[in-house]
Design a protein around this motif. Structure first.
Motif, PDB file in Angstrom:
ATOM      1  N   ALA A  21      -8.133   0.925   4.305  1.00 16.62           N
ATOM      2  CA  ALA A  21      -9.580  -0.275   3.905  1.00 16.62           C
ATOM      3  C   ALA A  21      -9.638  -0.777   4.741  1.00 16.62           C
ATOM      4  O   ALA A  21      -7.943  -1.700   4.532  1.00 16.62           O
ATOM      5  CB  ALA A  21      -9.687  -0.182   2.335  1.00 16.62           C
ATOM      6  N   GLN A  22     -10.163  -2.219   5.116  1.00 15.33           N
ATOM      7  CA  GLN A  22     -10.445  -3.255   5.793  1.00 15.33           C
ATOM      8  C   GLN A  22     -10.461  -4.589   4.539  1.00 15.33           C
ATOM      9  O   GLN A  22     -10.036  -5.548   4.932  1.00 15.33           O
ATOM     10  CB  GLN A  22     -10.627  -3.396   6.794  1.00 15.33           C
ATOM     11  N   ASN A  23     -11.387  -3.962   3.557  1.00 15.64           N
ATOM     12  CA  ASN A  23     -11.489  -4.815   2.451  1.00 15.64           C
ATOM     13  C   ASN A  23     -11.948  -4.404   1.228  1.00 15.64           C
ATOM     14  O   ASN A  23     -12.108  -3.210   1.114  1.00 15.64           O
ATOM     15  CB  ASN A  23     -12.910  -5.933   3.215  1.00 15.64           C
ATOM     16  N   ALA A  34     -10.839   1.097  -7.646  1.00 16.66           N
ATOM     17  CA  ALA A  34     -11.149   0.102  -6.386  1.00 16.66           C
ATOM     18  C   ALA A  34     -10.557  -1.025  -7.307  1.00 16.66           C
ATOM     19  O   ALA A  34      -9.921  -1.558  -5.475  1.00 16.66           O
ATOM     20  CB  ALA A  34     -12.474   0.502  -5.319  1.00 16.66           C
ATOM     21  N   TYR A  35     -10.750  -1.485  -7.296  1.00 18.61           N
ATOM     22  CA  TYR A  35      -9.991  -2.742  -7.885  1.00 18.61           C
ATOM     23  C   TYR A  35      -8.425  -2.970  -8.473  1.00 18.61           C
ATOM     24  O   TYR A  35      -8.040  -3.295  -7.907  1.00 18.61           O
ATOM     25  CB  TYR A  35     -10.660  -3.475  -9.177  1.00 18.61           C
ATOM     26  N   MET A  36      -8.207  -1.234  -9.232  1.00 18.11           N
ATOM     27  CA  MET A  36      -6.349  -1.302  -8.509  1.00 18.11           C
ATOM     28  C   MET A  36      -5.731  -0.930  -7.719  1.00 18.11           C
ATOM     29  O   MET A  36      -4.823  -1.354  -7.116  1.00 18.11           O
ATOM     30  CB  MET A  36      -6.121   0.414 -10.142  1.00 18.11           C
ATOM     31  N   GLN A  37      -6.614  -0.446  -7.024  1.00 17.09           N
ATOM     32  CA  GLN A  37      -5.978  -0.392  -5.355  1.00 17.09           C
ATOM     33  C   GLN A  37      -6.103  -1.906  -4.695  1.00 17.09           C
ATOM     34  O   GLN A  37      -4.959  -2.233  -3.746  1.00 17.09           O
ATOM     35  CB  GLN A  37      -6.900   0.716  -4.849  1.00 17.09           C
ATOM     36  N   LYS A  44      -5.889  -4.901  -6.125  1.00 17.99           N
ATOM     37  CA  LYS A  44      -5.058  -6.012  -6.817  1.00 17.99           C
ATOM     38  C   LYS A  44      -3.682  -4.996  -5.964  1.00 17.99           C
ATOM     39  O   LYS A  44      -2.615  -5.960  -5.449  1.00 17.99           O
ATOM     40  CB  LYS A  44      -5.475  -5.930  -8.237  1.00 17.99           C
ATOM     41  N   ARG A  45      -3.073  -3.540  -5.664  1.00 20.83           N
ATOM     42  CA  ARG A  45      -2.201  -3.383  -5.302  1.00 20.83           C
ATOM     43  C   ARG A  45      -1.952  -3.691  -3.913  1.00 20.83           C
ATOM     44  O   ARG A  45      -1.015  -3.732  -3.488  1.00 20.83           O
ATOM     45  CB  ARG A  45      -2.222  -1.798  -5.393  1.00 20.83           C
ATOM     46  N   LEU A  46      -3.089  -3.893  -3.167  1.00 24.66           N
ATOM     47  CA  LEU A  46      -3.189  -3.805  -1.601  1.00 24.66           C
ATOM     48  C   LEU A  46      -3.255  -5.486  -1.457  1.00 24.66           C
ATOM     49  O   LEU A  46      -3.137  -5.315   0.442  1.00 24.66           O
ATOM     50  CB  LEU A  46      -3.605  -2.835  -0.682  1.00 24.66           C
ATOM     51  N   GLY A  47      -3.700  -6.115  -2.349  1.00 28.04           N
ATOM     52  CA  GLY A  47      -3.714  -7.546  -2.050  1.00 28.04           C
ATOM     53  C   GLY A  47      -5.089  -8.167  -1.393  1.00 28.04           C
ATOM     54  O   GLY A  47      -5.603  -8.541  -0.641  1.00 28.04           O
ATOM     55  N   LEU A  48      -6.369  -6.545  -1.896  1.00 31.34           N
ATOM     56  CA  LEU A  48      -7.544  -7.097  -1.048  1.00 31.34           C
ATOM     57  C   LEU A  48      -9.214  -7.502  -2.170  1.00 31.34           C
ATOM     58  O   LEU A  48      -9.703  -7.952  -1.805  1.00 31.34           O
ATOM     59  CB  LEU A  48      -8.072  -6.145  -0.673  1.00 31.34           C
ATOM     60  N   LEU A  49      -8.144  -7.781  -3.238  1.00 26.66           N
ATOM     61  CA  LEU A  49      -9.053  -8.670  -4.271  1.00 26.66           C
ATOM     62  C   LEU A  49     -10.234  -9.966  -3.185  1.00 26.66           C
ATOM     63  O   LEU A  49     -10.432  -9.732  -4.110  1.00 26.66           O
ATOM     64  CB  LEU A  49      -7.852  -9.228  -5.321  1.00 26.66           C
ATOM     65  N   ASN A  50      -9.386 -10.532  -3.087  1.00 27.92           N
ATOM     66  CA  ASN A  50     -10.041 -12.042  -1.732  1.00 27.92           C
ATOM     67  C   ASN A  50     -11.156 -11.599  -1.159  1.00 27.92           C
ATOM     68  O   ASN A  50     -11.313 -12.201  -0.456  1.00 27.92           O
ATOM     69  CB  ASN A  50      -9.285 -12.545  -1.564  1.00 27.92           C
ATOM     70  N   LYS A  51     -10.473  -9.960  -0.009  1.00 29.23           N
ATOM     71  CA  LYS A  51     -11.492  -9.739   0.468  1.00 29.23           C
ATOM     72  C   LYS A  51     -12.565  -8.662   0.547  1.00 29.23           C
ATOM     73  O   LYS A  51     -12.673  -8.060   0.220  1.00 29.23           O
ATOM     74  CB  LYS A  51     -10.195  -9.037   2.465  1.00 29.23           C
ATOM     75  N   LYS A  52     -13.754  -9.551   0.627  1.00 30.61           N
ATOM     76  CA  LYS A  52     -14.899  -8.321   0.634  1.00 30.61           C
ATOM     77  C   LYS A  52     -15.523  -7.792   1.803  1.00 30.61           C
ATOM     78  O   LYS A  52     -16.743  -7.134   1.044  1.00 30.61           O
ATOM     79  CB  LYS A  52     -16.465  -9.329   0.396  1.00 30.61           C
TER      80      LYS A  52
END
Length: 453
Positions: free
Chosen positions: A420-422, A440-443, A445-453
């Motif tokens: 996933a890209q975002n 999706a939120y937990m994933q 958070k794990r992948l550092g994508l929380l700020n990527k829309k």
């Protein structure tokens, strides 16, 4: 100054008085443990005495007599016009007690017992009220010959949502072999079979699980017999935890001291057998450990909900070492109460259960449809099992639907979170797989994508 009742409590008082006014000789009031039945009882007693009436209250344990006496005093009930005793004392003094205008019986799931029926028969012309959080008898007997009407309180779910009971986390780490359990004449499991079914590591595992899930929490442990309870308390003390055993045969002064120390926090873990499963109210208790299998719905409800008395920001922890939730559901499982008895051959626990399962990672009991544990956030692999087939059954057509395939959804369902890209794509993956947004939120958070829309 009397308590101001919550709206649902006042409704129960009003509906109960209305049922009596309609000519019902006996009314059973059903409301979940922790919903404040003692306040409702005290208010009904206050109104009765204020009109010049005499009230008789009884229950099966002295500790509960002491608690209701305090509730009466806080509600400004004139105790000079009240008889407040254990059921045994009332039964033995019938010829010497003042005749009441109203009988109130708490924990009325016991009201089919001989001592209760003796009192009801003696005062056959006196209206009676019964209160219970679980009007259920293991033998299936009903209550319609004792009470002619029922008044129902709010559900456990409603009480949690409206901050009248605390929410809970429920864990199940099974330490008993169900195949070795045998029932007694009462319908529950024999103490010997429970002992035989216990795993060799029982005591150490109880403490280990508590240290992991509820360390430091004020805890009540429910054992299957006195020796079992004493051994669990000893195991906690070995681990440096302040723990005491108590049961109905503990000397009165010692029992009072232990109960007081637990309320004050001097004792962290209170281990018991057959003592604090009904009516015992300690809001500071935040954890219950169920260390005995049971066939009693009453015990299961009363014990598991003992730690759910409301305090702001409190989260109760329930640790079920006997997988009793597979028999009865969870504390907020909907119940269908009735005055009528149940057929003897048909096992019924008055539940309309939601399918549930245990998370293999953290042992939390969660809805069966969860693909991600809402407690620990880990993904749960779907297991396929061979289905039982009844060759005698005929296929019955009850409807029709047309299947259309969304290949975009299929592609997303097979897509790995790492690709996933975002966050938008993660939410699409979650939707395609039938997962909740929390996955999706937990994933993310794990992948550092929380700020990527």
């Amino acid at each position: 100054m009397p308590f101001k009742l919550f709206d649902y409590q006042q409704r129960l008082v009003d509906e109960t008085r209305q049922k009596l006014a309609e000519g019902n000789h006996g009314v059973l009031i059903v409301s979940p443990p922790g919903s404040g039945k003692s306040v409702i009882i005290a208010e009904i007693a206050r109104l009765t005495v204020a009109k010049g009436g005499q009230v008789m209250f009884f229950v099966h344990r002295q500790e509960l007599v002491n608690q209701i006496t305090q509730s009466f005093q806080k509600q400004d009930v004139d105790l000079m016009h009240c008889t407040i005793m254990t059921v045994g004392k009332v039964a033995n003094r019938l010829d010497h007690l003042p005749k009441p205008n109203l009988i109130i019986c708490d924990e009325s799931q016991h009201s089919r017992a001989k001592t209760y029926l003796k009192i009801f028969k003696y005062y056959s012309d006196v209206p009676r009220l019964g209160f219970s959080g679980s009007p259920w008898r293991m033998n299936g007997a009903g209550f319609d010959d004792i009470y002619s009407a029922m008044v129902k309180g709010p559900t456990v779910k409603w009480l949690i949502e409206h901050k009248k009971l605390s929410p809970y986390k429920y864990y199940s780490v099974t330490l008993f072999n169900d195949e070795k359990l045998k029932k007694s004449s009462t319908g529950d499991y024999t103490n010997q079979s429970v002992s035989d079914s216990a795993k060799p590591t029982l005591y150490g595992d109880i403490v280990k699980t508590w240290m992991d899930k509820a360390f430091g929490q004020r805890t009540i442990v429910y054992a299957h017999d006195t020796q079992h309870s004493k051994q669990i308390a000893a195991e906690f003390r070995k681990a440096g935890i302040s723990a005491k055993h108590c049961d109905s045969k503990t000397p009165s002064d010692e029992r009072k001291r232990i109960m007081s120390d637990f309320r004050k926090g001097k004792i962290t873990v209170l281990c018991n057998f057959g003592l604090v499963d009904e009516g015992y109210d300690v809001k500071e208790c935040t954890c219950c450990v169920i260390a005995r299998p049971t066939e009693s719905l009453v015990f299961d409800i009363q014990a598991t909900m003992r730690c759910m008395r409301y305090l702001p920001n409190k989260m109760a922890t329930i640790i079920d070492h006997a997988a009793n939730y597979t028999r009865f559901g969870l504390p907020d499982t909907p119940r269908q109460w009735s005055l009528e008895g149940r057929p003897k051959k048909k096992r019924s626990n008055n539940t309309t259960s939601t399918p549930i399962k245990t998370c293999p990672h953290c042992w939390a009991v969660i809805p069966a449809q969860c693909h991600v544990c809402p407690q620990c956030g880990k993904e749960i692999q779907v297991e396929t099992e061979q289905m039982d087939v009844d060759a005698t059954k005929q296929l019955e057509k009850v409807g029709e639907f047309k299947l259309t395939t969304d290949y975009t959804t299929v592609k997303l369902g097979k897509m790995k979170p790492e690709n996933a890209q975002n966050m938008s794509e993660l939410y699409q993956i979650a939707k395609a797989r039938g997962y909740k947004p929390g996955w999706a939120y937990m994933q993310g958070k794990r992948l550092g994508l929380l700020n990527k829309k």
